[in-house]
Design a protein around this motif. Structure first.
Motif, PDB file in Angstrom:
ATOM      1  N   ARG A  77       0.834  -1.210   0.000  1.00  0.00           N
ATOM      2  CA  ARG A  77       0.000   0.000   0.000  1.00  0.00           C
ATOM      3  C   ARG A  77       0.866   1.257   0.000  1.00  0.00           C
ATOM      4  O   ARG A  77       0.632   2.189  -0.765  1.00  0.00           O
ATOM      5  CB  ARG A  77      -0.919  -0.014   1.220  1.00  0.00           C
ATOM      6  CG  ARG A  77      -1.780   1.239   1.392  1.00  0.00           C
ATOM      7  CD  ARG A  77      -2.876   1.303   0.367  1.00  0.00           C
ATOM      8  NE  ARG A  77      -3.753   0.161   0.473  1.00  0.00           N
ATOM      9  CZ  ARG A  77      -4.810   0.095   1.296  1.00  0.00           C
ATOM     10  NH1 ARG A  77      -5.092   1.098   2.083  1.00  0.00           N
ATOM     11  NH2 ARG A  77      -5.583  -0.975   1.323  1.00  0.00           N
ATOM     12  N   LYS A  78       1.894   1.293   0.840  1.00  0.00           N
ATOM     13  CA  LYS A  78       2.753   2.475   0.921  1.00  0.00           C
ATOM     14  C   LYS A  78       3.509   2.686  -0.382  1.00  0.00           C
ATOM     15  O   LYS A  78       3.703   3.812  -0.820  1.00  0.00           O
ATOM     16  CB  LYS A  78       3.730   2.354   2.100  1.00  0.00           C
ATOM     17  CG  LYS A  78       3.108   2.678   3.446  1.00  0.00           C
ATOM     18  CD  LYS A  78       4.177   2.745   4.525  1.00  0.00           C
ATOM     19  CE  LYS A  78       3.574   3.233   5.826  1.00  0.00           C
ATOM     20  NZ  LYS A  78       3.156   4.633   5.750  1.00  0.00           N
ATOM     21  N   GLU A  79       3.960   1.605  -1.007  1.00  0.00           N
ATOM     22  CA  GLU A  79       4.684   1.745  -2.275  1.00  0.00           C
ATOM     23  C   GLU A  79       3.766   2.298  -3.358  1.00  0.00           C
ATOM     24  O   GLU A  79       4.171   3.152  -4.160  1.00  0.00           O
ATOM     25  CB  GLU A  79       5.250   0.388  -2.690  1.00  0.00           C
ATOM     26  CG  GLU A  79       6.443  -0.059  -1.854  1.00  0.00           C
ATOM     27  CD  GLU A  79       6.843  -1.497  -2.135  1.00  0.00           C
ATOM     28  OE1 GLU A  79       8.001  -1.848  -1.867  1.00  0.00           O
ATOM     29  OE2 GLU A  79       5.993  -2.270  -2.632  1.00  0.00           O
ATOM     30  N   ALA A  80       2.524   1.821  -3.394  1.00  0.00           N
ATOM     31  CA  ALA A  80       1.576   2.309  -4.393  1.00  0.00           C
ATOM     32  C   ALA A  80       1.252   3.778  -4.178  1.00  0.00           C
ATOM     33  O   ALA A  80       1.195   4.570  -5.131  1.00  0.00           O
ATOM     34  CB  ALA A  80       0.300   1.464  -4.354  1.00  0.00           C
ATOM     35  N   GLU A  81       1.039   4.165  -2.916  1.00  0.00           N
ATOM     36  CA  GLU A  81       0.741   5.564  -2.627  1.00  0.00           C
ATOM     37  C   GLU A  81       1.932   6.454  -2.956  1.00  0.00           C
ATOM     38  O   GLU A  81       1.770   7.570  -3.482  1.00  0.00           O
ATOM     39  CB  GLU A  81       0.343   5.710  -1.156  1.00  0.00           C
ATOM     40  CG  GLU A  81      -1.010   5.083  -0.840  1.00  0.00           C
ATOM     41  CD  GLU A  81      -1.349   5.138   0.635  1.00  0.00           C
ATOM     42  OE1 GLU A  81      -0.429   5.410   1.456  1.00  0.00           O
ATOM     43  OE2 GLU A  81      -2.528   4.898   0.984  1.00  0.00           O
ATOM     44  N   ALA A  82       3.144   5.980  -2.662  1.00  0.00           N
ATOM     45  CA  ALA A  82       4.340   6.753  -2.996  1.00  0.00           C
ATOM     46  C   ALA A  82       4.474   6.916  -4.504  1.00  0.00           C
ATOM     47  O   ALA A  82       4.876   7.981  -4.994  1.00  0.00           O
ATOM     48  CB  ALA A  82       5.587   6.067  -2.423  1.00  0.00           C
ATOM     49  N   LEU A  83       4.122   5.874  -5.263  1.00  0.00           N
ATOM     50  CA  LEU A  83       4.188   5.941  -6.721  1.00  0.00           C
ATOM     51  C   LEU A  83       3.205   6.976  -7.253  1.00  0.00           C
ATOM     52  O   LEU A  83       3.536   7.757  -8.154  1.00  0.00           O
ATOM     53  CB  LEU A  83       3.884   4.560  -7.313  1.00  0.00           C
ATOM     54  CG  LEU A  83       3.877   4.449  -8.842  1.00  0.00           C
ATOM     55  CD1 LEU A  83       5.222   4.861  -9.416  1.00  0.00           C
ATOM     56  CD2 LEU A  83       3.516   3.031  -9.270  1.00  0.00           C
ATOM     57  N   VAL A  84       1.992   6.989  -6.708  1.00  0.00           N
ATOM     58  CA  VAL A  84       0.993   7.975  -7.119  1.00  0.00           C
ATOM     59  C   VAL A  84       1.526   9.388  -6.923  1.00  0.00           C
ATOM     60  O   VAL A  84       1.462  10.236  -7.825  1.00  0.00           O
ATOM     61  CB  VAL A  84      -0.327   7.778  -6.328  1.00  0.00           C
ATOM     62  CG1 VAL A  84      -1.264   8.950  -6.555  1.00  0.00           C
ATOM     63  CG2 VAL A  84      -0.999   6.474  -6.730  1.00  0.00           C
ATOM     64  N   GLU A  85       2.070   9.662  -5.746  1.00  0.00           N
ATOM     65  CA  GLU A  85       2.541  11.008  -5.438  1.00  0.00           C
ATOM     66  C   GLU A  85       3.780  11.360  -6.252  1.00  0.00           C
ATOM     67  O   GLU A  85       3.963  12.513  -6.649  1.00  0.00           O
ATOM     68  CB  GLU A  85       2.791  11.124  -3.936  1.00  0.00           C
ATOM     69  CG  GLU A  85       1.495  11.018  -3.133  1.00  0.00           C
ATOM     70  CD  GLU A  85       1.703  11.096  -1.632  1.00  0.00           C
ATOM     71  OE1 GLU A  85       2.862  11.216  -1.212  1.00  0.00           O
ATOM     72  OE2 GLU A  85       0.701  11.026  -0.898  1.00  0.00           O
ATOM     73  N   ARG A  86       4.640  10.370  -6.507  1.00  0.00           N
ATOM     74  CA  ARG A  86       5.839  10.635  -7.296  1.00  0.00           C
ATOM     75  C   ARG A  86       5.478  11.014  -8.727  1.00  0.00           C
ATOM     76  O   ARG A  86       6.197  11.780  -9.383  1.00  0.00           O
ATOM     77  CB  ARG A  86       6.728   9.399  -7.287  1.00  0.00           C
ATOM     78  CG  ARG A  86       8.115   9.636  -7.842  1.00  0.00           C
ATOM     79  CD  ARG A  86       9.083   8.544  -7.448  1.00  0.00           C
ATOM     80  NE  ARG A  86       8.794   7.262  -8.046  1.00  0.00           N
ATOM     81  CZ  ARG A  86       8.442   6.173  -7.396  1.00  0.00           C
ATOM     82  NH1 ARG A  86       8.320   6.200  -6.082  1.00  0.00           N
ATOM     83  NH2 ARG A  86       8.196   5.034  -8.020  1.00  0.00           N
ATOM     84  N   LEU A  87       4.351  10.504  -9.218  1.00  0.00           N
ATOM     85  CA  LEU A  87       3.938  10.780 -10.590  1.00  0.00           C
ATOM     86  C   LEU A  87       2.960  11.941 -10.669  1.00  0.00           C
ATOM     87  O   LEU A  87       2.259  12.108 -11.662  1.00  0.00           O
ATOM     88  CB  LEU A  87       3.325   9.524 -11.206  1.00  0.00           C
ATOM     89  CG  LEU A  87       4.291   8.324 -11.334  1.00  0.00           C
ATOM     90  CD1 LEU A  87       3.577   7.126 -11.925  1.00  0.00           C
ATOM     91  CD2 LEU A  87       5.509   8.689 -12.178  1.00  0.00           C
ATOM     92  N   GLY A  88       2.931  12.765  -9.604  1.00  0.00           N
ATOM     93  CA  GLY A  88       2.164  14.007  -9.643  1.00  0.00           C
ATOM     94  C   GLY A  88       0.753  13.922  -9.143  1.00  0.00           C
ATOM     95  O   GLY A  88       0.022  14.912  -9.157  1.00  0.00           O
ATOM     96  N   GLY A  89       0.317  12.721  -8.687  1.00  0.00           N
ATOM     97  CA  GLY A  89      -1.052  12.562  -8.214  1.00  0.00           C
ATOM     98  C   GLY A  89      -1.160  12.714  -6.711  1.00  0.00           C
ATOM     99  O   GLY A  89      -0.195  13.053  -6.024  1.00  0.00           O
ATOM    100  N   ARG A  90      -2.355  12.460  -6.200  1.00  0.00           N
ATOM    101  CA  ARG A  90      -2.604  12.547  -4.762  1.00  0.00           C
ATOM    102  C   ARG A  90      -3.249  11.244  -4.313  1.00  0.00           C
ATOM    103  O   ARG A  90      -4.271  10.828  -4.864  1.00  0.00           O
ATOM    104  CB  ARG A  90      -3.529  13.723  -4.444  1.00  0.00           C
ATOM    105  CG  ARG A  90      -3.942  13.806  -2.977  1.00  0.00           C
ATOM    106  CD  ARG A  90      -4.780  15.052  -2.712  1.00  0.00           C
ATOM    107  NE  ARG A  90      -5.259  15.069  -1.347  1.00  0.00           N
ATOM    108  CZ  ARG A  90      -6.439  14.587  -0.956  1.00  0.00           C
ATOM    109  NH1 ARG A  90      -7.256  14.057  -1.845  1.00  0.00           N
ATOM    110  NH2 ARG A  90      -6.819  14.635   0.304  1.00  0.00           N
ATOM    111  N   ALA A  91      -2.652  10.602  -3.325  1.00  0.00           N
ATOM    112  CA  ALA A  91      -3.194   9.371  -2.754  1.00  0.00           C
ATOM    113  C   ALA A  91      -4.031   9.735  -1.537  1.00  0.00           C
ATOM    114  O   ALA A  91      -3.516  10.243  -0.555  1.00  0.00           O
ATOM    115  CB  ALA A  91      -2.072   8.418  -2.366  1.00  0.00           C
TER     116      ALA A  91
END
Length: 673
Positions: free
Chosen positions: A614-628
């Motif tokens: 879950r943390k890796e997915a949320e970090a990926l979202v934020e790294r790509l400009g999105g908001r988790a």
């Protein structure tokens, strides 16, 4: 009007001074001496005396004041409209009386009132002022008339927008509650204790202390959040109801707890909502102490008006206190990864609001001295969500003389090594670098989810490996073989291979994870990320001068000194060299892509994902400009649903949101489509 008796005058004077002192401790010093329930009882006794003898209710009575005078450390802010307090009701009967008084005085007999029921967060009230959509001022409630200017501190909260979404009122004063979630509070207190600093008594105190810092960099490091619940001035077309006002605040970009809000027609529906909220409070990620009940229609609110310190149209329907009396039977000393020794109370088991409690936090010896607590004392313990219960009061009147004081330890309870307590620190420390308790805690920290995230290595497994002589330092983790693992209880081939794969995968975790996992004093996960973004590797960080460190925003002298001490220690340098030789190659810190494929998108993840945590997915979202986001709302763009998805998935379906699976999500991270 009866004349007050001498006893009534004396008791009123005692209550007045006691409440003034407790207000100062609570609002100014952020160090309450009594629980909220005890304060409420004192306040209700004062009100009862003033109701019977109105001449006692002078203008400076606590019954006519809100909060406490603002601190001189901050510039004063005069609220354009007063920030009032709420009257408390503590039972169904008292709420029925409140409802009946409104209907009798202001409405036709027999008619029901539309109420809005909101969660009463146990946080810190603030006001945000927006002019032409821009945040220009933020302040505490203070005494209701004058607050403290904390604009720079509030600007550090990610949940406080600098600019509102158009169209917006020309002038808007937003009222909100700043709070800390329970999991974040536990993590913050662990960091405080490990750093030798005072831990916080509860999430509300932690939030208050964090907001009222003279250095906004300290506020920025604290896990503060806000929910907005109301407004003062609103220049422009006004909504018709409280519910519509909250929905409009959310549209403007402010964080509002609409999911925790419901409409109720009449008093019976309010009571039903209260019972539901009370039954579900333990499942919430934050602490609430009741339900705020407001007349929903804003025009009727204005008609009802205000009393001296509270509105007539709203009350706080308080939960019963989660307290119970028991006996402190023993104090156990726990040793952390940096040698910090903290006392934990072992209690005679007692049921507190449906949960059996047998231990409680004593925090440190300053707190022990403040409570004057001794082994054998009768004490009051209070639960606060998932946080370990606290001892809130010692019942000294029940002492027999057989109670035993709790002295500072002269030696480590685990290794019998020497103990020191540095000036300015609140915890004593074991200074034996080979202390087995410290070794276990360092290993637990290193493999934890926020550090190297080695799934399958919990305390039980680590203890087995230590007992087998296979683990002494974190470097030994990377020397483990299948044969070593087979010597553990209930360890088969599949589980052993899975564990070895998890250990191997940790070798390429981001640099910030390794920095945090090393357990360097004063370097939490946030500070580790700041350092990893500035320095390309451990070598460059180790060679950095103090001035290079402190020029990083939010890095101060204490962190710089701690890093210097860590990299000057030969044992630490040997450990780092071993890790490198064993194949640890931390990756560069990911940089957020402002134009990434998920820019401007809000995603919610629910259920289990196969390829990412879950943390890796949320970090990926934020790294790509999105908001988790952690909650589903109309503003959610996508819901990523894996096996085991529950209530969030159902709500997404009800709102008609786009629901995608893990494969589609990974494809979206590449294309944004």
């Amino acid at each position: 009007m009866p004349e007050p008796t001498p006893a009534a005058r004396n008791r009123h004077a005692e209550l007045r001074e006691a409440l003034r002192r407790h207000n100062h401790n609570y609002y100014v010093l952020d160090a309450p001496e009594i629980s909220d329930a005890e304060y409420d009882e004192l306040f209700r006794e004062l009100l009862a005396l003033e109701t019977r003898y109105p001449q006692l209710a002078e203008t400076d009575s606590p019954s006519r004041q809100v909060g406490a005078p603002p601190s001189e450390k901050f510039a004063p802010v005069l609220h354009a409209l007063p920030m009032l307090s709420l009257r408390n009701v503590k039972s169904e009967e008292e709420f029925m009386e409140f409802d009946a008084s409104l209907r009798k005085t202001f409405l036709a007999q027999g008619s029901d009132i539309d109420y809005l029921c909101e969660m009463k967060l146990d946080g810190v009230a603030v006001e945000l002022t927006y002019e032409q959509g821009e945040l220009v001022l933020a302040s505490t409630r203070g005494d209701g008339q004058t607050g403290e200017d904390i604009t720079e501190n509030l600007r550090t909260l990610a949940s406080v927008p600098r600019r509102l979404n158009p169209p917006f009122p020309a002038l808007l004063d937003v009222r909100g509650e700043v709070y800390i979630e329970l999991a974040d509070f536990q993590h913050l207190n662990r960091e405080q204790e490990e750093a030798g600093e005072r831990s916080f008594a509860n999430p509300r105190n932690a939030a208050a202390g964090s907001l009222r810092q003279l250095n906004s960099a300290i506020t920025a490091r604290r896990p503060l959040r806000i929910f907005c619940y109301g407004f003062g001035r609103w220049e422009g077309p006004l909504p018709a109801t409280q519910g519509e006002a909250l929905a409009e605040l959310r549209r403007l970009g402010l964080r509002v707890n609409l999911e925790g809000t419901s409409r109720a027609r009449g008093a019976q529906e309010v009571v039903a909502r209260f019972r539901q909220l009370l039954a579900g409070r333990e499942e919430l990620p934050f602490e609430i102490d009741g339900m705020v009940v407001k007349v929903d229609e804003l025009e009727l609110q204005r008609e009802l008006g205000e009393l001296s310190r509270s509105p007539r149209w709203a009350v706080a329907y308080k939960f019963p206190p989660r307290q119970a009396e028991t006996v402190l039977e023993k104090v156990v000393l726990q040793v952390g990864r940096t040698g910090a020794i903290t006392p934990v109370a072992q209690l005679r088991p007692v049921n507190v609001s449906g949960v059996n409690v047998s231990r409680a936090s004593l925090h440190n010896w300053d707190e022990i001295a403040r409570l004057d607590i001794r082994v054998g004392d009768h004490v009051l313990v209070e639960r606060a969500g998932d946080v370990i219960p606290d001892v809130v009061k010692v019942l000294t009147e029940k002492r027999t003389g057989a109670e035993i004081p709790i002295p500072l330890p002269e030696s480590c309870p685990e290794c019998d090594g020497p103990v020191t307590r540095k000036p300015g620190e609140v915890v004593p420390r074991c200074v034996n670098p080979h202390c087995p308790a410290q070794a276990l805690e360092r290993l637990k920290h290193f493999v934890s989810r926020d550090a190297m995230d080695i799934d399958g290595l919990g305390e039980k497994q680590l203890l087995q490996l230590i007992d087998l002589g296979k683990l002494q330092t974190v470097a030994d983790l990377y020397r483990l073989t299948r044969d070593d693992l087979f010597r553990m209880e209930r360890m088969g081939e599949v589980l052993a291979d899975k564990l070895l794969q998890a250990i191997a995968a940790s070798k390429t975790r981001p640099l910030s994870r390794l920095l945090f996992g090393l357990g360097i004093r004063h370097v939490g996960s946030h500070t580790a990320r700041l350092l990893a973004k500035r320095f390309s590797g451990l070598d460059t960080l180790a060679a950095a001068e103090p001035g290079q460190l402190t020029e990083i925003h939010e890095i101060g002298d204490k962190v710089a000194e701690s890093l210097r001490d860590y990299f000057a220690n030969p044992a630490n340098l040997l450990l780092l060299r071993e890790l490198e030789e064993l194949g640890l190659r931390p990756t560069d810190e990911a940089v957020v892509q402002s134009d990434g494929p998920l820019r401007g998108k809000t995603l919610v993840i629910t259920g289990n994902l196969a390829s990412l945590s879950r943390k890796e997915a949320e970090a990926l979202v934020e790294r790509l400009g999105g908001r988790a986001s952690g909650s589903v709302s109309k503003k959610t763009d996508f819901v990523i649903a894996g096996p085991g998805a529950g209530g969030k998935l159902e709500k997404a379906r009800q709102l008609g949101l786009r629901i995608i699976d893990e494969e589609e999500f990974l494809r979206m991270t590449e294309t944004g489509e």
